[in-house]
Design a protein around this motif. Structure first.
Motif, PDB file in Angstrom:
ATOM      1  N   ASP A   1       0.823  -1.212   0.000  1.00  0.00           N
ATOM      2  CA  ASP A   1       0.000   0.000   0.000  1.00  0.00           C
ATOM      3  C   ASP A   1       0.854   1.258   0.000  1.00  0.00           C
ATOM      4  OD1 ASP A   1      -2.724  -1.136   0.109  1.00  0.00           O
ATOM      5  OD2 ASP A   1      -2.068  -1.934   2.036  1.00  0.00           O
TER       6      ASP A   1
ATOM      7  N   VAL B   1      -3.814   6.126   3.305  1.00  0.00           N
ATOM      8  CA  VAL B   1      -4.535   4.858   3.231  1.00  0.00           C
ATOM      9  C   VAL B   1      -5.881   5.043   3.942  1.00  0.00           C
ATOM     10  CG1 VAL B   1      -2.453   3.441   3.127  1.00  0.00           C
ATOM     11  CG2 VAL B   1      -3.480   3.958   5.342  1.00  0.00           C
TER      12      VAL B   1
ATOM     13  N   PHE C   1      -3.032  -2.535   6.685  1.00  0.00           N
ATOM     14  CA  PHE C   1      -2.442  -2.309   5.371  1.00  0.00           C
ATOM     15  C   PHE C   1      -0.984  -2.744   5.371  1.00  0.00           C
ATOM     16  CE2 PHE C   1      -2.397   1.578   7.868  1.00  0.00           C
ATOM     17  CZ  PHE C   1      -1.113   2.084   7.728  1.00  0.00           C
TER      18      PHE C   1
END
Length: 289
Positions: A67, A100, A105
């Motif tokens: 991510d 995010v 993540f």
């Protein structure tokens, strides 16, 4: 160096100052930025007299395989493969500033992709749990100039005989549970960091067990004495578990000079989990000149 969208004026760049139980960092948001990292500039920024002052600089990057990405530059200008307190700070920043939009993540580091899970209070991150992956005990892979595991082995250094353990959490650590006084600890920290057995130098953890908790003093590679080291807490807990000093598969409280972390080591050594706080101290802008 310049941030992607937070630059307030020409020739200025925005930064954020974070800490994880006293281990402090300057963070730059370089999402979408392909400018080369200036390690000499990082060293200057970390200077506590002539710069902002920090144990290291964190760069939040776009993630190709994860991510987001992370790079870590130590206070002496060298690059670290991984930083346990730093990754919690970067995870907090990524969530709190909307980079995010999920509480679990992945972050790409030089030590591999790490999965983080953030805990919130009033929609802000207060603690972060990190899957630090599997520890490395093979000597040559840590690296240490030794074949096989270096666990509870004798080492003679500076006219003292101590017992120690070598563990990597993506970066090298030397952990000792030997009974040393404060003067011996202070003397041995910088000596062990550059000891001949460690071709890439090493972080050094001086540990003692008290009421089932691990108490650690850390001499960090590239940053000297620090208030905390997340990977050091993980490596020390691995060494303690392997030596039968604490239990596998159970949370262990780890006390560093700056505060507490909770570390859990899986019995099959497939995962080490670290949980602890991350705090934003302030933000500002500095000249790009």
């Amino acid at each position: 160096m310049e941030t992607s969208e937070d630059t307030c004026e020409a020739n200025e760049m925005k930064f954020w100052k974070y800490h994880g139980i006293g281990n402090d960092f300057i963070l730059f948001d370089w999402i979408g930025n392909d400018i080369e990292i200036d390690k000499d500039r990082c060293k200057l920024l970390c200077d506590r007299n002539y710069g902002i002052g920090a144990d290291g600089v964190l760069f939040l990057l776009s993630g190709d395989k994860a991510d987001v990405g992370m790079r870590v530059i130590n206070a002496d200008g060298t690059e670290a493969e991984m930083c346990g307190n730093g990754i919690r700070c970067l995870a907090k920043h990524a969530y709190d500033f909307g980079v995010v939009d999920k509480t679990e993540f992945t972050i790409d580091t030089l030590a591999g992709i790490k999965t983080v899970k953030v805990a919130l209070d009033a929609d802000k991150v207060v603690t972060v749990r990190v899957d630090m992956g599997a520890p490395i005990l093979d000597g040559r892979s840590i690296p240490i100039d030794h074949d096989g595991k270096f666990i509870d082995r004798q080492l003679k250094v500076d006219n003292l005989v101590i017992r120690g353990n070598a563990v990597s959490m993506g970066n090298p650590h030397f952990i000792t549970f030997s009974d040393l006084d404060d003067g011996e600890v202070i003397r041995l920290g910088p000596i062990l960091e550059k000891y001949k057995l460690f071709p890439k130098r090493t972080n050094v953890e001086f540990c003692r067990i008290e009421d089932g908790n691990i108490h650690i003093k850390v001499y960090e590679r590239g940053a000297q004495w620090t208030l905390a080291c997340g990977t050091g807490a993980c490596a020390s807990t691995v060494a303690a578990a392997v030596n039968g000093l604490v239990s596998f598969d159970e949370p262990v409280a780890v006390r560093l000079p700056g505060g507490w972390l909770t570390i859990t080591v899986k019995k099959d050594l497939s995962h080490v989990y670290m949980e602890g706080p991350a705090e934003l101290v302030y933000e500002g802008n500095i000249s790009d000149e």
